[in-house]
Design a protein around this motif. Structure first.
Motif, PDB file in Angstrom:
ATOM      1  N   LEU A  30       0.829  -1.206   0.000  1.00 38.43           N
ATOM      2  CA  LEU A  30       0.000   0.000   0.000  1.00 38.43           C
ATOM      3  C   LEU A  30       0.865   1.257   0.000  1.00 38.43           C
ATOM      4  O   LEU A  30       0.539   2.238  -0.685  1.00 38.43           O
ATOM      5  N   ALA A  49       0.681   4.035  -2.838  1.00 46.52           N
ATOM      6  CA  ALA A  49       0.318   5.391  -2.440  1.00 46.52           C
ATOM      7  C   ALA A  49       1.333   6.401  -2.976  1.00 46.52           C
ATOM      8  O   ALA A  49       0.962   7.497  -3.411  1.00 46.52           O
ATOM      9  N   THR A  69      -4.768   0.641  -6.038  1.00 45.65           N
ATOM     10  CA  THR A  69      -4.693   1.337  -4.758  1.00 45.65           C
ATOM     11  C   THR A  69      -6.026   1.277  -4.019  1.00 45.65           C
ATOM     12  O   THR A  69      -6.070   1.078  -2.792  1.00 45.65           O
ATOM     13  N   GLY A  70      -7.123   1.442  -4.752  1.00 49.33           N
ATOM     14  CA  GLY A  70      -8.437   1.362  -4.125  1.00 49.33           C
ATOM     15  C   GLY A  70      -8.704   0.008  -3.510  1.00 49.33           C
ATOM     16  O   GLY A  70      -9.223  -0.103  -2.386  1.00 49.33           O
ATOM     17  N   SER A  74      -6.407  -0.618  -0.453  1.00 51.26           N
ATOM     18  CA  SER A  74      -6.840   0.201   0.685  1.00 51.26           C
ATOM     19  C   SER A  74      -7.825  -0.563   1.566  1.00 51.26           C
ATOM     20  O   SER A  74      -7.823  -0.413   2.793  1.00 51.26           O
ATOM     21  N   VAL A 107     -12.135   3.099   6.957  1.00 49.10           N
ATOM     22  CA  VAL A 107     -11.528   2.945   5.632  1.00 49.10           C
ATOM     23  C   VAL A 107     -12.333   3.710   4.584  1.00 49.10           C
ATOM     24  O   VAL A 107     -11.768   4.306   3.661  1.00 49.10           O
ATOM     25  N   ILE A 154     -11.407   7.360   4.757  1.00 48.83           N
ATOM     26  CA  ILE A 154     -10.096   7.571   4.130  1.00 48.83           C
ATOM     27  C   ILE A 154     -10.227   7.508   2.614  1.00 48.83           C
ATOM     28  O   ILE A 154      -9.654   8.335   1.885  1.00 48.83           O
ATOM     29  N   ALA A 155     -10.993   6.536   2.117  1.00 47.41           N
ATOM     30  CA  ALA A 155     -11.191   6.398   0.671  1.00 47.41           C
ATOM     31  C   ALA A 155     -11.862   7.636   0.100  1.00 47.41           C
ATOM     32  O   ALA A 155     -11.499   8.119  -0.981  1.00 47.41           O
ATOM     33  N   VAL A 183      -9.356  10.407  -0.228  1.00 50.85           N
ATOM     34  CA  VAL A 183      -8.484  10.177  -1.389  1.00 50.85           C
ATOM     35  C   VAL A 183      -9.195  10.597  -2.668  1.00 50.85           C
ATOM     36  O   VAL A 183      -8.610  11.244  -3.551  1.00 50.85           O
ATOM     37  N   TYR A 185     -10.211   4.331  -8.674  1.00 51.34           N
ATOM     38  CA  TYR A 185     -10.103   4.142  -7.227  1.00 51.34           C
ATOM     39  C   TYR A 185     -11.471   3.846  -6.617  1.00 51.34           C
ATOM     40  O   TYR A 185     -11.609   2.932  -5.799  1.00 51.34           O
ATOM     41  N   ALA A 236     -12.895   0.556  -4.539  1.00 56.14           N
ATOM     42  CA  ALA A 236     -13.331   0.726  -3.159  1.00 56.14           C
ATOM     43  C   ALA A 236     -14.777   0.255  -2.973  1.00 56.14           C
ATOM     44  O   ALA A 236     -15.098  -0.444  -1.998  1.00 56.14           O
TER      45      ALA A 236
END
Length: 263
Positions: A125, A129, A157-158, A161, A195, A198-199, A202, A212, A216
């Motif tokens: 991660l 990132a 990345t998604g 995460s 989470v 945070i997503a 982002v 992303y 997610a």
């Protein structure tokens, strides 16, 4: 002001080759692990340490487009006209490192070395990132780059995460912490909502938000639909709504919707 030459040098060639080699190798290792040729499958180990945060089996199919996209980038960055680009010099080594760490994660988790796998997925991660952040500083050079590089990195990345939350829960179960019951459900809800926040941050701050967000939402749906406690289902639904709302807001308020959407 320092001007960086686009002329390829030996380091560019070495980097390009390593990215391509590890892009192929991570696919080979994943296939061998999932077929049980070398270790237990990732799904089998995950079910052995199941928690309310375990995603449904179908959710892990996202690794397919991630690996294909990574392989596409490996081919793209290996084109002679791409070797000397400063962009690849900034992110290429990190992506090569991410592939090495991913290979290690697959082997460690498939072998049941859950704590080591946890450490490796955290490192994965971090690498992603860094790349995601560096890509947000400059626009794409072409549609192809948006698809095979920025789209892939955003999707990857998604997914990671959320996958790191799943891995942490599995590590807790491996250590003997409650993997079911009210306490486990409460912990799962807190982690899932954290989470998702945070997503959403982002999405509101970065680029390539479509890729992303898709990953997610996919991960949150996989968790919510895997027959967990009712509270986790509700938390998963909230996470999906929050992420989609954040994505919509970003696309409607960004100065450059194309870049916000695809990088």
């Amino acid at each position: 002001m320092t001007v960086t030459s686009r002329r390829p040098v030996l380091a560019d060639l070495v980097r390009s080759i390593l990215v391509a080699v590890f892009a192929v190798l991570q696919i080979v290792v994943s296939v061998l692990t999932e077929t049980g040729a070398t270790h237990e499958s990732i799904g089998a180990v995950a079910r052995e340490y199941a928690t309310p945060l375990l995603a449904a089996d179908w959710a892990f199919a996202i690794w397919g487009p991630i690996y294909v996209g990574f392989l596409g980038y490996a081919v793209y960055q290996a084109l002679p006209g791409q070797w000397g680009r400063q962009l690849h010099r900034e992110i290429g080594w990190w992506l090569a490192f991410s592939a090495v760490v991913n290979i290690g994660w697959v082997l460690a988790f498939g072998s049941g070395w859950v704590p080591l796998a946890e450490l490796l997925i955290v490192m994965l991660l971090v690498a992603l990132a860094v790349v995601f952040g560096r890509l947000s500083r400059q626009p794409a050079e072409s549609v192809l780059e948006r698809v095979v590089l920025r789209g892939t990195v955003a999707l990857y990345t998604g997914w990671v995460s959320f996958a790191i939350a799943l891995a942490t829960a599995a590590t807790g179960a491996w250590m003997g912490l409650p993997a079911s019951g009210a306490l486990a459900a409460i912990a799962a809800v807190v982690v899932l909502l954290a989470v998702s926040v945070i997503a959403s941050w982002v999405v509101l701050a970065g680029t390539a938000v479509i890729g992303y967000s898709v990953a997610a939402v996919w991960a949150a749906a996989g968790i919510a639909l895997n027959d967990p406690p009712a509270a986790v289902v509700v938390a998963g639904a909230i996470a999906i709504v929050v992420i989609i709302a954040s994505t919509t807001r970003r696309l409607t308020t960004a100065g450059n919707p194309m870049r916000a959407a695809w990088g």
